[in-house]
Design an enzyme around this catalytic site. Structure first.
Site, mmCIF file in Angstrom:
data_model
loop_
_atom_site.group_PDB
_atom_site.id
_atom_site.type_symbol
_atom_site.label_atom_id
_atom_site.label_comp_id
_atom_site.label_asym_id
_atom_site.label_seq_id
_atom_site.Cartn_x
_atom_site.Cartn_y
_atom_site.Cartn_z
ATOM 1 N N ARG A 133 7.764 6.145 -3.884
ATOM 2 C CA ARG A 133 8.245 6.721 -2.622
ATOM 3 C C ARG A 133 7.489 6.063 -1.479
ATOM 4 O O ARG A 133 6.431 5.463 -1.668
ATOM 5 C CB ARG A 133 8.043 8.232 -2.577
ATOM 6 C CG ARG A 133 6.603 8.608 -2.698
ATOM 7 C CD ARG A 133 6.290 10.033 -2.356
ATOM 8 N NE ARG A 133 4.916 10.271 -2.776
ATOM 9 C CZ ARG A 133 4.591 10.842 -3.919
ATOM 10 N NH1 ARG A 133 5.509 11.279 -4.741
ATOM 11 N NH2 ARG A 133 3.322 10.998 -4.245
ATOM 12 N N ASP A 144 -3.732 -1.327 -1.785
ATOM 13 C CA ASP A 144 -4.865 -1.744 -0.948
ATOM 14 C C ASP A 144 -6.214 -1.242 -1.484
ATOM 15 O O ASP A 144 -7.241 -1.906 -1.354
ATOM 16 C CB ASP A 144 -4.682 -1.357 0.530
ATOM 17 C CG ASP A 144 -4.296 0.092 0.749
ATOM 18 O OD1 ASP A 144 -4.078 0.812 -0.251
ATOM 19 O OD2 ASP A 144 -4.202 0.518 1.918
ATOM 20 N N SER A 160 0.796 -1.228 0.000
ATOM 21 C CA SER A 160 0.000 0.000 0.000
ATOM 22 C C SER A 160 0.826 1.274 0.000
ATOM 23 O O SER A 160 0.750 2.102 0.915
ATOM 24 C CB SER A 160 -0.941 -0.016 1.193
ATOM 25 O OG SER A 160 -1.629 -1.223 1.187
HETATM 26 C C1 BGC Z 1 -0.340 5.249 0.193
HETATM 27 C C2 BGC Z 1 -1.362 4.540 -0.684
HETATM 28 C C3 BGC Z 1 -2.293 3.719 0.176
HETATM 29 C C4 BGC Z 1 -2.883 4.555 1.290
HETATM 30 C C5 BGC Z 1 -3.812 3.778 2.201
HETATM 31 C C6 BGC Z 1 -1.020 5.999 1.316
HETATM 32 O O1 BGC Z 1 -0.063 6.541 2.166
HETATM 33 O O2 BGC Z 1 0.440 6.131 -0.590
HETATM 34 O O3 BGC Z 1 -0.734 3.740 -1.644
HETATM 35 O O4 BGC Z 1 -3.298 3.186 -0.627
HETATM 36 O O5 BGC Z 1 -1.854 5.129 2.065
HETATM 37 O O6 BGC Z 1 -3.182 2.701 2.798
#
Ligand code: BGC
Length: 494
Positions: free
Chosen positions: A189, A227, A174
């Site tokens: 990142r 996610d 995620s």
């Molecule tokens: C991330 C996402 C993720 C979201 C929820 C963010 O900080 O960049 O990729 O889907 O958090 O988990």
């Protein structure tokens, strides 16, 4: 002698009165100062409907820009390579790894094929040791692979794969990933307090596979998913009207189903379905319409990723408690709300977590006992009066309301981009938004505010065609489902 005594008593009581008056005045002016800080904060956090509509429009504009070209917007609008959502025909035993928040999960899902649904699911959960969030790529991936190894070693024989067939895994990772296929992609990142420099730019599936090899796990990664994408897939499996997924947990993000033709930057073949799931990475959304305060700016400057994830920093679970702490600290310093000394613990960043803030916000006791207890247990501030406790609850409400209303504006932005925000355009079809994440699940006031705000923005008539549905652990199941539909052993994937 007698007279003198009387005089002394008179002089003495006048002094006491003066002292009391001065003390009261100091108290009143301190309290006045606290109120002024509160009022200013409240004003700067205000999210009237008109502002939310501007935020939603800005979101729609940025979505177009992000789809038009790589780097065209702060919104990455990442192509997920998921052009077929689960149908319900998926069959077999599949695994999922879910990494991305405070906890990390390993899942096994047994899918029953046509209308068989999910026959069995089992999971193990562990929290990520904080040192691994800022260590090396190898250490983090080895930890995950070792947990996976333990999970597999403990499994019953009935879940073993038929001879000659490798176990397959859906990897929910995620963080923003530039995908190169359904099961490969490089990390753009880190977010949410992770910061492992040697992983940025690397293919995370290759990293995981190396670690699995080191830990003796024989598994193929068949799908790499965000996610939000996993939640969308899991949600669609149980409800065909799901076409948006939103995560509100440690971080925040959204994914939705886009027409492939509306993605100018996509230069691959047009998918048969004509659709593609887009991982928006809306946490990185930024707009001049966002109501940002000095506390937000300071928190951003002090963060591991300054200038990034601004929307996430005002809406998501990792940060709400920290914003509250910063306002309380200012009130302690400038208005002495906790006495003459500033409570030392209040100076510790991230000491006040969002679940604790939520508990205080939901305190219904007449003396706000929970607030008192939390202040004592977490910040070692004892003997707070009711007035101070009420102030804390008011602050919780301001911080949570701003976050929830902005998240609602984000959803409106997507609905607009899908052209479904007016009765004519919607054709009265329902859009189901699959929702997941601890903030959404556990912070009732936040959830209610988000849902009511969208009703307010869309109007009664339209609002019935947008339905929020909590997709509990949708992302893990979704990843397993996507591993199934991208299985090496499925002949026709079209
Ligand atoms: C991330 C996402 C993720 C979201 C929820 C963010 O900080 O960049 O990729 O889907 O958090 O988990």
């Amino acid at each position: 002698m007698k007279k003198a005594t009387v005089g002394a008593v008179v002089v003495g009581s006048a002094a006491v009165v003066a002292l009391i008056v001065r003390h009261r005045m100091r108290k009143t002016s301190k309290w006045g100062r606290a109120k002024a800080i509160l009022k200013e904060f409240e004003e700067k956090c205000a999210t009237p409907d008109a502002k939310l509509k501007q935020v939603a429009d800005a979101m729609t504009v940025e979505m177009h820009a992000g789809l038009a070209s790589e780097g065209g917007s702060k919104l990455k609008m990442l192509i997920s390579y998921v052009d077929n959502l689960p149908t319900g025909d998926e069959e077999g035993v599949f695994y999922a790894l879910d990494l991305g928040g405070t906890n990390f999960r390993v899942l096994r899902v047994q899918l029953g094929g046509k209308s068989g649904g999910i026959i069995h699911q089992e999971f193990a959960e562990a929290s990520i040791p904080p040192n691994l969030m800022v260590g090396s790529s190898e250490a983090l991936f080895d930890y995950i692979a070792a947990e996976l190894a333990k999970f597999v070693a403990a499994e019953e024989e009935k879940f073993h794969q038929p001879p000659g067939r490798q176990r397959e895994l859906g990897f929910t990772f995620s963080f923003p990933i530039m995908q190169t296929s359904i099961n490969s992609g490089t990390l753009i990142r880190w977010t949410k307090g992770f910061s492992i420099d040697d992983t940025v730019g690397k293919d995370v599936v290759a990293e995981l596979e190396k670690a699995m090899h080191r830990q003796g796990v024989d598994m193929r990664v068949s799908a790499l998913v965000n996610d939000t994408v996993g939640t969308l897939a899991g949600g669609r499996f149980s409800n065909k009207d799901v076409s948006i997924a939103v995560i509100l947990g440690t971080g925040t993000n959204a994914a939705y189903v886009e027409r492939a033709q509306a993605i100018p930057k996509w230069n691959g073949p047009l998918p048969k379905s004509g659709e593609m799931v887009i991982n928006m990475e809306w946490g990185n959304f930024r707009s001049s319409h966002l109501p940002l305060t000095e506390y937000d700016h300071a928190m951003d400057t002090d963060s591991l990723n300054p200038g990034e994830q601004i929307f996430e920093k005002i809406c998501s679970g990792m940060y709400l408690g920290e914003i509250l702490r910063r306002v309380l600290l200012r009130m302690a310093e400038e208005a002495g709300i906790f006495g003459d000394e500033v409570p030392p613990k209040l100076k510790n960043s991230f000491i006040l977590r969002t679940p604790e803030m939520s508990a205080m916000h939901h305190d219904t006791s007449s003396d706000l006992r929970v607030v008192g207890d939390k202040l004592k247990d977490i910040l070692e501030i004892s003997n707070t009066c009711l007035k101070t406790r009420r102030l804390v609850v008011e602050l919780c409400n301001i911080v949570a309301t701003r976050g929830a209303r902005l998240a609602a504006a984000g959803v409106l932005g997507i609905v607009k981009k899908m052209g479904r925000d007016t009765p004519e355009e919607s054709g009265q079809e329902t859009i189901v938004v699959a929702m997941d994440g601890g903030l959404y699940e556990h912070y009732t006031e936040y959830r209610k505010c988000l849902e009511n705000s969208l009703v307010g923005l869309l109007g009664e008539e339209m609002s019935t065609s947008i339905v929020f549905k909590h997709a509990n652990d949708g992302s893990g199941i979704g990843a397993a489902l996507l591993a199934a539909s991208n299985s090496l052993y499925v002949e026709d994937r079209s």
